[in-house]
Design a protein around this motif. Structure first.
Motif, PDB file in Angstrom:
ATOM      1  N   VAL A 185       0.902 -79.573 -52.793  1.00  0.00           N
ATOM      2  CA  VAL A 185       0.954 -79.226 -51.370  1.00  0.00           C
ATOM      3  C   VAL A 185       2.234 -79.762 -50.738  1.00  0.00           C
ATOM      4  CG1 VAL A 185      -0.189 -79.476 -49.144  1.00  0.00           C
ATOM      5  CG2 VAL A 185      -1.552 -79.213 -51.237  1.00  0.00           C
ATOM      6  N   ALA A 186       2.934 -78.882 -50.021  1.00  0.00           N
ATOM      7  CA  ALA A 186       4.134 -79.261 -49.282  1.00  0.00           C
ATOM      8  C   ALA A 186       3.833 -79.272 -47.790  1.00  0.00           C
ATOM      9  CB  ALA A 186       5.272 -78.286 -49.588  1.00  0.00           C
ATOM     10  N   SER A 187       4.695 -79.878 -47.019  1.00  0.00           N
ATOM     11  CA  SER A 187       4.505 -79.922 -45.568  1.00  0.00           C
ATOM     12  C   SER A 187       4.424 -78.514 -45.012  1.00  0.00           C
ATOM     13  CB  SER A 187       5.682 -80.676 -44.921  1.00  0.00           C
ATOM     14  OG  SER A 187       5.559 -80.694 -43.521  1.00  0.00           O
ATOM     15  N   GLY A 188       3.428 -78.235 -44.216  1.00  0.00           N
ATOM     16  CA  GLY A 188       3.238 -76.910 -43.625  1.00  0.00           C
ATOM     17  C   GLY A 188       2.309 -76.018 -44.401  1.00  0.00           C
ATOM     18  N   ASP A 189       1.968 -76.411 -45.639  1.00  0.00           N
ATOM     19  CA  ASP A 189       1.033 -75.612 -46.429  1.00  0.00           C
ATOM     20  C   ASP A 189      -0.356 -75.608 -45.796  1.00  0.00           C
ATOM     21  OD1 ASP A 189       2.695 -74.712 -48.399  1.00  0.00           O
ATOM     22  OD2 ASP A 189       2.054 -76.151 -49.920  1.00  0.00           O
ATOM     23  N   THR A 190      -1.062 -74.504 -45.955  1.00  0.00           N
ATOM     24  CA  THR A 190      -2.474 -74.391 -45.586  1.00  0.00           C
ATOM     25  C   THR A 190      -3.193 -73.764 -46.779  1.00  0.00           C
ATOM     26  OG1 THR A 190      -2.299 -72.141 -44.690  1.00  0.00           O
ATOM     27  CG2 THR A 190      -1.831 -73.976 -43.172  1.00  0.00           C
ATOM     28  N   PRO A 191      -4.517 -73.901 -46.862  1.00  0.00           N
ATOM     29  CA  PRO A 191      -5.224 -73.219 -47.950  1.00  0.00           C
ATOM     30  C   PRO A 191      -4.916 -71.733 -48.014  1.00  0.00           C
ATOM     31  CG  PRO A 191      -6.678 -74.800 -46.912  1.00  0.00           C
ATOM     32  CD  PRO A 191      -5.437 -74.751 -46.067  1.00  0.00           C
ATOM     33  N   TRP A 192      -4.771 -71.103 -46.854  1.00  0.00           N
ATOM     34  CA  TRP A 192      -4.470 -69.676 -46.813  1.00  0.00           C
ATOM     35  C   TRP A 192      -3.105 -69.379 -47.402  1.00  0.00           C
ATOM     36  CZ3 TRP A 192      -0.703 -66.850 -44.073  1.00  0.00           C
ATOM     37  CH2 TRP A 192      -0.868 -65.465 -44.123  1.00  0.00           C
ATOM     38  N   SER A 193      -2.066 -70.148 -46.998  1.00  0.00           N
ATOM     39  CA  SER A 193      -0.723 -69.867 -47.510  1.00  0.00           C
ATOM     40  C   SER A 193      -0.632 -70.130 -49.008  1.00  0.00           C
ATOM     41  CB  SER A 193       0.322 -70.696 -46.757  1.00  0.00           C
ATOM     42  OG  SER A 193       0.203 -72.077 -47.034  1.00  0.00           O
ATOM     43  N   VAL A 194      -1.327 -71.176 -49.487  1.00  0.00           N
ATOM     44  CA  VAL A 194      -1.322 -71.466 -50.930  1.00  0.00           C
ATOM     45  C   VAL A 194      -2.018 -70.333 -51.688  1.00  0.00           C
ATOM     46  CG1 VAL A 194      -2.128 -73.049 -52.727  1.00  0.00           C
ATOM     47  CG2 VAL A 194      -1.225 -73.966 -50.575  1.00  0.00           C
ATOM     48  N   ALA A 195      -3.158 -69.897 -51.162  1.00  0.00           N
ATOM     49  CA  ALA A 195      -3.892 -68.808 -51.818  1.00  0.00           C
ATOM     50  C   ALA A 195      -3.061 -67.537 -51.868  1.00  0.00           C
ATOM     51  CB  ALA A 195      -5.220 -68.556 -51.092  1.00  0.00           C
ATOM     52  N   GLN A 196      -2.410 -67.209 -50.751  1.00  0.00           N
ATOM     53  CA  GLN A 196      -1.584 -66.008 -50.712  1.00  0.00           C
ATOM     54  C   GLN A 196      -0.405 -66.110 -51.670  1.00  0.00           C
ATOM     55  OE1 GLN A 196      -1.843 -63.014 -48.667  1.00  0.00           O
ATOM     56  NE2 GLN A 196      -3.927 -63.814 -48.764  1.00  0.00           N
ATOM     57  N   ALA A 197       0.203 -67.295 -51.763  1.00  0.00           N
ATOM     58  CA  ALA A 197       1.357 -67.483 -52.641  1.00  0.00           C
ATOM     59  C   ALA A 197       1.002 -67.239 -54.101  1.00  0.00           C
ATOM     60  CB  ALA A 197       1.924 -68.886 -52.462  1.00  0.00           C
ATOM     61  N   HIS A 198      -0.244 -67.527 -54.470  1.00  0.00           N
ATOM     62  CA  HIS A 198      -0.669 -67.384 -55.866  1.00  0.00           C
ATOM     63  C   HIS A 198      -1.541 -66.155 -56.099  1.00  0.00           C
ATOM     64  CE1 HIS A 198       1.015 -71.224 -57.225  1.00  0.00           C
ATOM     65  NE2 HIS A 198       0.628 -71.721 -56.069  1.00  0.00           N
ATOM     66  N   GLY A 199      -1.721 -65.344 -55.052  1.00  0.00           N
ATOM     67  CA  GLY A 199      -2.477 -64.106 -55.216  1.00  0.00           C
ATOM     68  C   GLY A 199      -3.953 -64.294 -55.461  1.00  0.00           C
ATOM     69  N   VAL A 200      -4.545 -65.340 -54.855  1.00  0.00           N
ATOM     70  CA  VAL A 200      -5.974 -65.558 -55.007  1.00  0.00           C
ATOM     71  C   VAL A 200      -6.644 -65.588 -53.642  1.00  0.00           C
ATOM     72  CG1 VAL A 200      -5.674 -66.845 -57.161  1.00  0.00           C
ATOM     73  CG2 VAL A 200      -5.788 -68.095 -55.000  1.00  0.00           C
ATOM     74  N   ASP A 201      -7.958 -65.497 -53.638  1.00  0.00           N
ATOM     75  CA  ASP A 201      -8.722 -65.530 -52.399  1.00  0.00           C
ATOM     76  C   ASP A 201      -8.876 -66.977 -51.913  1.00  0.00           C
ATOM     77  OD1 ASP A 201     -10.629 -64.093 -50.509  1.00  0.00           O
ATOM     78  OD2 ASP A 201     -11.919 -65.649 -51.340  1.00  0.00           O
ATOM     79  N   VAL A 202      -8.843 -67.176 -50.596  1.00  0.00           N
ATOM     80  CA  VAL A 202      -8.962 -68.531 -50.036  1.00  0.00           C
ATOM     81  C   VAL A 202     -10.264 -69.190 -50.475  1.00  0.00           C
ATOM     82  CG1 VAL A 202      -9.067 -69.900 -47.926  1.00  0.00           C
ATOM     83  CG2 VAL A 202      -7.566 -67.939 -48.028  1.00  0.00           C
ATOM     84  N   ALA A 203     -11.368 -68.451 -50.406  1.00  0.00           N
ATOM     85  CA  ALA A 203     -12.664 -69.021 -50.776  1.00  0.00           C
ATOM     86  C   ALA A 203     -12.670 -69.461 -52.241  1.00  0.00           C
ATOM     87  CB  ALA A 203     -13.774 -68.009 -50.520  1.00  0.00           C
ATOM     88  N   THR A 204     -12.003 -68.679 -53.099  1.00  0.00           N
ATOM     89  CA  THR A 204     -11.934 -69.022 -54.514  1.00  0.00           C
ATOM     90  C   THR A 204     -11.126 -70.297 -54.723  1.00  0.00           C
ATOM     91  OG1 THR A 204     -12.044 -66.669 -55.065  1.00  0.00           O
ATOM     92  CG2 THR A 204     -11.304 -68.155 -56.798  1.00  0.00           C
ATOM     93  N   LEU A 205     -10.011 -70.399 -53.995  1.00  0.00           N
ATOM     94  CA  LEU A 205      -9.168 -71.598 -54.103  1.00  0.00           C
ATOM     95  C   LEU A 205      -9.931 -72.838 -53.645  1.00  0.00           C
ATOM     96  CD1 LEU A 205      -6.220 -72.686 -54.626  1.00  0.00           C
ATOM     97  CD2 LEU A 205      -5.895 -72.452 -52.156  1.00  0.00           C
ATOM     98  N   LEU A 206     -10.625 -72.727 -52.514  1.00  0.00           N
ATOM     99  CA  LEU A 206     -11.391 -73.864 -52.002  1.00  0.00           C
ATOM    100  C   LEU A 206     -12.477 -74.277 -52.986  1.00  0.00           C
ATOM    101  CD1 LEU A 206     -11.787 -72.785 -48.253  1.00  0.00           C
ATOM    102  CD2 LEU A 206     -10.312 -74.585 -49.126  1.00  0.00           C
ATOM    103  N   ALA A 207     -13.204 -73.286 -53.527  1.00  0.00           N
ATOM    104  CA  ALA A 207     -14.291 -73.591 -54.464  1.00  0.00           C
ATOM    105  C   ALA A 207     -13.762 -74.266 -55.725  1.00  0.00           C
ATOM    106  CB  ALA A 207     -15.036 -72.305 -54.825  1.00  0.00           C
ATOM    107  N   ALA A 208     -12.596 -73.832 -56.189  1.00  0.00           N
ATOM    108  CA  ALA A 208     -12.023 -74.401 -57.409  1.00  0.00           C
ATOM    109  C   ALA A 208     -11.626 -75.861 -57.235  1.00  0.00           C
ATOM    110  CB  ALA A 208     -10.813 -73.582 -57.842  1.00  0.00           C
ATOM    111  N   ASN A 209     -11.431 -76.267 -55.974  1.00  0.00           N
ATOM    112  CA  ASN A 209     -11.016 -77.642 -55.715  1.00  0.00           C
ATOM    113  C   ASN A 209     -12.094 -78.471 -55.024  1.00  0.00           C
ATOM    114  OD1 ASN A 209      -7.893 -77.912 -56.345  1.00  0.00           O
ATOM    115  ND2 ASN A 209      -8.246 -75.845 -55.553  1.00  0.00           N
TER     116      ASN A 209
END
Length: 367
Positions: free
Chosen positions: A105-129
């Motif tokens: 995670v870098a400054s300014g990152d959000t779960p949404w921006s990270v998910a979009q950057a990697h082409g995954v769904d936000v809910a999937t990213l949250l569940a994986a972590n």
């Protein structure tokens, strides 16, 4: 924060209610109950998303409208008739495989921006972590990035070659005055990091009018947005910023009413544009002033950050230096105009309320 000159000419437009489904993990019809009992933190749109339904349908089935308030203990019907099978909204295919990738995670990152950057769904990213909806992430934190077998969100033509990786001429953006990489990324439904990486940039890079930026994975999404413009009275830039206001609000668990207040406020303050000018040193979507503690000029012009500071709360990038909507005691029970004014301290507070109904329509169509 002060009133800006452009408020004397707020644009008017006609609107028509839209019916766009809210994406979310769909529960199988066999496991979907007839009713949902509201708990603390629920909103109609979140309930609809949880059961794979459209917000507009849930409102209609329960005799509610976009400004209705639901309370813990209320029972929300999940179909048109008791026992009837509801039609789920279109949602991404569930993603279950793992690639072993991680993201720091870098400054300014959000779960949404990270998910979009990697082409995954936000809910999937949250569940994986092991993170809850609305979780706050911090610079330096390492997130596991789950696999994304259905990461391509836009249908490809039958003749398309999936092995092609070089962007076409259409997958580019010519920088205009006032553009930021974050706003460009949001306009194309991408994460900030994805656009930065595709162009060999980092978060400190400066872009210039006339510069060509590669838009990774761009396809038919802009055409979908363009089709909605006549109904919403917003252009592509305003649509992109409105979507970002909604997305940041969703990530932070802001109720629909709070997101509508943010949308109306941005319209009054900047026409929902990331302005690089304003009264005295006011800048950005909400005309926040660096001189009064809202951040540096660059921070105030960072759309995602400025939206986060407008909402405030525990995850406010400004900490306690400024007071956002969630920091106003009892803001939920304040009149629409009064809630916006408590954050903005405007010379013309009555203008926020003039956009209340339109704000709920934008939320319905874009959220």
């Amino acid at each position: 924060m002060t009133e800006t000159a452009q408020r004397d000419a707020v644009p008017g437009a006609s609107f028509r209610a839209a019916t766009v489904g809210t994406a979310g993990p769909v529960r199988p019809l066999s496991s979907r109950p007839a009713e949902h009992t509201v708990v603390l933190g629920d909103t109609v749109s979140r309930i609809a998303s949880a059961y794979g339904l459209r917000t507009v349908d849930l409102l209609a089935w329960n005799g509610l409208n976009w400004s209705s308030v639901i309370r813990p203990g209320d029972r929300i019907r999940l179909s048109a008739e008791p026992g009837a099978s509801a039609t789920p909204a279109a949602v991404p295919v569930a993603q279950t495989t793992s690639t072993g990738l991680t993201h720091t995670v870098a400054s300014g990152d959000t779960p949404w921006s990270v998910a979009q950057a990697h082409g995954v769904d936000v809910a999937t990213l949250l569940a994986a972590n092991g993170l809850a909806d609305g979780a706050v992430i911090f610079p330096g934190q390492t997130l596991a990035v789950p696999g994304s077998p259905s990461a391509a969100p836009t249908p490809a033509p039958a003749a398309a070659d999936a092995s092609q990786s070089v962007p076409t001429a259409a997958a580019a953006h010519t920088v205009s005055a006032g553009d930021t990489v974050a706003a460009i990324a949001a306009a194309h439904g991408l994460g900030l990091d994805a656009v930065l990486a595709a162009n060999g940039l980092d978060r400190s890079s400066i872009i210039y009018p006339g510069q060509q930026l590669v838009i990774p994975g761009a396809a038919a999404a802009p055409a979908v947005q363009t089709a909605a413009l006549p109904d919403l009275g917003l252009d592509a830039e305003q649509i992109a910023n409105a979507r970002l206001i909604i997305q940041v609000g969703r990530e932070r668990g802001v109720p629909d009413r709070g997101i509508a207040i943010a949308l109306a406020t941005a319209m009054v303050e900047s026409w929902i544009r990331n302005l690089d000018w304003g009264d005295r040193d006011s800048l950005g979507l909400f005309q926040q002033r660096p001189s009064t503690g809202w951040g540096t000029p660059d921070q105030v012009r960072d759309p995602a950050r400025s939206i986060a500071t407008f909402y405030g709360g525990a995850a406010d990038p400004n900490g306690t230096a400024t007071r956002g909507l969630l920091d106003i005691p009892g803001w939920e029970s304040l009149a629409f105009t009064d809630a916006a004014q408590a954050v903005q301290i405007s010379a013309y507070p009555e203008r926020y309320g003039e956009w209340e109904q339109q704000a709920y329509r934008w939320l319905a169509a874009l959220g």
